[in-house]
Scaffold this motif. Structure first.
Motif, PDB file in Angstrom:
ATOM      1  N   PRO A 181     -21.104  -4.081  75.408  1.00  0.00           N
ATOM      2  CA  PRO A 181     -19.887  -4.122  75.902  1.00  0.00           C
ATOM      3  C   PRO A 181     -18.802  -3.833  74.381  1.00  0.00           C
ATOM      4  CG  PRO A 181     -19.184  -6.683  76.808  1.00  0.00           C
ATOM      5  CD  PRO A 181     -21.130  -6.220  76.259  1.00  0.00           C
ATOM      6  N   VAL A 182     -18.349  -2.973  73.957  1.00  0.00           N
ATOM      7  CA  VAL A 182     -17.024  -3.072  72.971  1.00  0.00           C
ATOM      8  C   VAL A 182     -15.622  -2.987  73.350  1.00  0.00           C
ATOM      9  CG1 VAL A 182     -16.366  -1.014  70.855  1.00  0.00           C
ATOM     10  CG2 VAL A 182     -19.545  -1.170  72.662  1.00  0.00           C
ATOM     11  N   ASN A 183     -15.323  -3.447  72.554  1.00  0.00           N
ATOM     12  CA  ASN A 183     -13.648  -3.665  72.545  1.00  0.00           C
ATOM     13  C   ASN A 183     -12.927  -2.474  71.765  1.00  0.00           C
ATOM     14  OD1 ASN A 183     -10.755  -4.827  72.056  1.00  0.00           O
ATOM     15  ND2 ASN A 183     -11.780  -7.164  72.412  1.00  0.00           N
ATOM     16  N   ILE A 184     -12.009  -2.056  72.937  1.00  0.00           N
ATOM     17  CA  ILE A 184     -11.813  -0.971  71.782  1.00  0.00           C
ATOM     18  C   ILE A 184      -9.716  -0.567  71.960  1.00  0.00           C
ATOM     19  CG2 ILE A 184     -11.014   1.932  71.448  1.00  0.00           C
ATOM     20  CD1 ILE A 184     -14.184   1.511  72.891  1.00  0.00           C
ATOM     21  N   ASN A 185      -9.143  -2.221  70.810  1.00  0.00           N
ATOM     22  CA  ASN A 185      -7.645  -2.224  71.116  1.00  0.00           C
ATOM     23  C   ASN A 185      -7.843  -2.440  72.502  1.00  0.00           C
ATOM     24  OD1 ASN A 185      -7.792  -0.558  68.673  1.00  0.00           O
ATOM     25  ND2 ASN A 185      -6.848   1.614  69.893  1.00  0.00           N
ATOM     26  N   GLY A 186      -8.680  -3.988  73.309  1.00  0.00           N
ATOM     27  CA  GLY A 186      -7.832  -4.208  74.316  1.00  0.00           C
ATOM     28  C   GLY A 186      -8.863  -4.319  75.706  1.00  0.00           C
ATOM     29  N   LYS A 187      -9.204  -2.750  75.295  1.00  0.00           N
ATOM     30  CA  LYS A 187     -10.202  -1.670  76.829  1.00  0.00           C
ATOM     31  C   LYS A 187     -11.636  -1.891  76.552  1.00  0.00           C
ATOM     32  CE  LYS A 187     -10.366   1.723  79.720  1.00  0.00           C
ATOM     33  NZ  LYS A 187      -9.993   1.209  81.100  1.00  0.00           N
ATOM     34  N   HIS A 188     -12.214  -2.177  77.790  1.00  0.00           N
ATOM     35  CA  HIS A 188     -13.940  -2.668  77.561  1.00  0.00           C
ATOM     36  C   HIS A 188     -14.585  -1.390  77.551  1.00  0.00           C
ATOM     37  CE1 HIS A 188     -12.420  -6.885  77.228  1.00  0.00           C
ATOM     38  NE2 HIS A 188     -13.799  -6.971  76.361  1.00  0.00           N
ATOM     39  N   LEU A 189     -15.396  -1.092  76.717  1.00  0.00           N
ATOM     40  CA  LEU A 189     -16.207   0.546  77.354  1.00  0.00           C
ATOM     41  C   LEU A 189     -17.742  -0.173  77.191  1.00  0.00           C
ATOM     42  CD1 LEU A 189     -16.988   3.023  77.498  1.00  0.00           C
ATOM     43  CD2 LEU A 189     -16.874   3.398  74.885  1.00  0.00           C
ATOM     44  N   HIS A 190     -18.463  -0.181  77.966  1.00  0.00           N
ATOM     45  CA  HIS A 190     -19.895  -1.254  77.901  1.00  0.00           C
ATOM     46  C   HIS A 190     -20.879   0.391  77.436  1.00  0.00           C
ATOM     47  CE1 HIS A 190     -17.665  -3.434  79.877  1.00  0.00           C
ATOM     48  NE2 HIS A 190     -18.515  -4.592  80.357  1.00  0.00           N
ATOM     49  N   LEU A 191     -21.967  -0.202  76.610  1.00  0.00           N
ATOM     50  CA  LEU A 191     -22.745   1.078  76.360  1.00  0.00           C
ATOM     51  C   LEU A 191     -23.194   0.570  76.610  1.00  0.00           C
ATOM     52  CD1 LEU A 191     -22.025   0.346  72.033  1.00  0.00           C
ATOM     53  CD2 LEU A 191     -20.565   1.952  74.196  1.00  0.00           C
ATOM     54  N   LEU A 192     -24.505   1.481  77.710  1.00  0.00           N
ATOM     55  CA  LEU A 192     -25.879   1.885  78.082  1.00  0.00           C
ATOM     56  C   LEU A 192     -26.778   1.946  77.670  1.00  0.00           C
ATOM     57  CD1 LEU A 192     -27.632   0.150  80.893  1.00  0.00           C
ATOM     58  CD2 LEU A 192     -26.788   2.094  82.069  1.00  0.00           C
ATOM     59  N   CYS A 193     -27.696   1.129  76.896  1.00  0.00           N
ATOM     60  CA  CYS A 193     -28.714   1.933  75.889  1.00  0.00           C
ATOM     61  C   CYS A 193     -29.921   1.219  76.313  1.00  0.00           C
ATOM     62  CB  CYS A 193     -28.640   1.602  74.505  1.00  0.00           C
ATOM     63  SG  CYS A 193     -26.655   1.314  73.959  1.00  0.00           S
ATOM     64  N   CYS A 194     -30.763   2.711  75.898  1.00  0.00           N
ATOM     65  CA  CYS A 194     -32.533   2.799  76.033  1.00  0.00           C
ATOM     66  C   CYS A 194     -32.963   3.807  75.039  1.00  0.00           C
ATOM     67  CB  CYS A 194     -32.957   2.762  77.396  1.00  0.00           C
ATOM     68  SG  CYS A 194     -32.184   3.711  78.313  1.00  0.00           S
ATOM     69  N   HIS A 195     -34.902   3.707  74.936  1.00  0.00           N
ATOM     70  CA  HIS A 195     -35.282   4.678  74.305  1.00  0.00           C
ATOM     71  C   HIS A 195     -36.214   5.005  74.741  1.00  0.00           C
ATOM     72  CE1 HIS A 195     -36.879   6.406  70.494  1.00  0.00           C
ATOM     73  NE2 HIS A 195     -37.274   7.124  71.439  1.00  0.00           N
ATOM     74  N   PRO A 196     -36.606   4.950  76.426  1.00  0.00           N
ATOM     75  CA  PRO A 196     -37.976   5.343  76.816  1.00  0.00           C
ATOM     76  C   PRO A 196     -38.986   5.650  76.292  1.00  0.00           C
ATOM     77  CG  PRO A 196     -36.203   6.069  79.002  1.00  0.00           C
ATOM     78  CD  PRO A 196     -35.500   6.160  77.625  1.00  0.00           C
ATOM     79  N   THR A 197     -39.960   5.877  76.951  1.00  0.00           N
ATOM     80  CA  THR A 197     -41.364   5.808  76.544  1.00  0.00           C
ATOM     81  C   THR A 197     -41.863   6.963  76.602  1.00  0.00           C
ATOM     82  OG1 THR A 197     -43.892   5.046  75.835  1.00  0.00           O
ATOM     83  CG2 THR A 197     -43.165   5.250  78.011  1.00  0.00           C
ATOM     84  N   PRO A 198     -41.922   8.031  75.404  1.00  0.00           N
ATOM     85  CA  PRO A 198     -42.243   9.527  75.492  1.00  0.00           C
ATOM     86  C   PRO A 198     -43.286   9.701  77.169  1.00  0.00           C
ATOM     87  CG  PRO A 198     -43.248   9.187  73.671  1.00  0.00           C
ATOM     88  CD  PRO A 198     -42.415   7.761  74.221  1.00  0.00           C
TER      89      PRO A 198
END
Length: 369
Positions: A181-198
């Protein structure tokens, strides 16, 4: 007041076979390739940035390499660019280079990189990091680093390749799957991050292509809040309904070209909770310069959407459908654009060695208060 933010992903290829090599190289300011990478970031100026293939300690945290890069490169003006600061960062643990307790490739020897739970010459090789100008709520982060491949229903694991003992320890995520979660002026944006194998370097068993497919499926299942999911803190499910999110990563999958198994990337790009205009519509990130890429084989995809020098769309910023998107792009300037120099080596050639074989991808999002 609405918040206008730019979210980006960039595979910077800051990885070396020897642990600590990137730390050593970032201790000074004269590495041309790092200067080029930093200049690109300074030009695009993302507010939130995922860097793929950035070596760091495998259990997470910074050995000093990221701090060095931020201070010595991003924090110093590169050419005509302005310095940029990221007060918040997160370096999650990774499976790359984490030696398996059992033989994975069946050669009778436990050794890296082949017997890593994720391919790597040392623990932390090819890791990813998050930089942000907004607070990262690390205490609210969820990871699926330890989730076993065999525990995914209807998985594509090649059971005739891996021994029963290997199947009991082999994790699905080649690096990590992270919701942050990222707090952007009180609102939350969730980063869904990955780097799958080639999906390459395979034999007939197609273990890497199959793993890439299922790593992408895991992203979709996190979005779907699938019941079978269990994160590393033993919390069931994935994203809650109505959560605003952005999928970020070098997904190593092109919907038309390349060696990947296509259904998983197609399912993700056409998911009803993914912003359709960004995934495959008029706001799909594009460049002008991609059309000049010289690929060694014919491609069916649009050159304007390529994010890799081989002529593939591999790198993605995919906002959720509830978010307002105003612009997007791939940093790959036209031949006549002075900024194209940021992709060229000291002899004026567009080579991976000048910076990276990937291109930075960005999307502008407006968050309403």
């Amino acid at each position: 007041m609405p918040a206008n933010i730019r979210v980006a992903v960039f595979n910077v290829a800051m990885s070396e076979p020897k642990a600590g090599a990137i730390f050593a190289k970032t201790q000074h300011t004269e590495t041309f390739r790092f200067q080029q990478l930093a200049a690109i970031i300074q030009q695009v100026r993302p507010d939130i940035l995922m860097l793929c293939e950035f070596d760091h300690p495998g259990n997470g945290g910074d050995d000093g390499a990221l701090a060095n890069f931020c201070q010595h490169y991003l924090g110093n003006a590169q050419g005509e660019q302005e310095a940029i600061e990221y007060p918040y960062c997160y370096l999650p643990a990774t499976n790359t280079g984490l030696l398996s307790p059992v033989d994975l490739n069946g050669d009778g020897v436990l050794s890296l990189p082949e017997d890593g739970l994720g391919f790597g010459d040392h623990h932390g090789h090819y890791g990813f990091v998050i930089l942000s100008r907004y607070p990262l709520e690390i205490d609210g982060a969820r990871t699926w680093q330890q989730f076993l491949w065999r525990d995914m229903p209807n998985n594509k694991m090649p059971v005739d390749y891996y021994s029963e003992q290997a199947q009991q320890v082999l994790r699905l995520s080649s690096k990590n799957h992270l919701v942050l979660p990222v707090n952007i002026n009180g609102k939350h944006l969730h980063l869904l991050c990955c780097h799958p194998t080639p999906p390459v370097f395979d034999g007939a068993e197609k273990r890497n292509a199959r793993r890439n497919h299922d790593e992408l499926r895991l992203v979709t299942d996190i979005i779907n809040n699938a019941d079978y999911l269990m994160d590393d803190a033993q919390q069931q499910g994935g994203l809650a309904p109505y959560t605003s999110f952005v999928v970020l990563g070098d997904l190593n999958a092109d919907v038309q070209d390349g060696d990947g198994i296509k259904p998983a990337i197609k399912q993700l790009l056409h998911h009803p909770r993914i912003h359709r205009e960004v995934s495959n519509g008029r706001l799909t990130p594009k460049s002008i310069g991609g059309r000049f890429a010289r690929t060694w084989q014919a491609r069916a995809g649009r050159p304007s959407e390529w994010t890799h020098m081989s002529g593939l769309r591999l790198d993605y910023v995919l906002p959720s459908a509830d978010l307002s998107v105003t612009a997007s792009g791939v940093f790959w300037p036209d031949r006549k654009d002075p900024l194209r120099a940021l992709l060229l080596d000291d002899r004026g050639r567009e080579r991976a060695q000048a910076g990276s074989d990937h291109r930075l991808v960005w999307v502008d999002i407006t968050l309403n208060s």
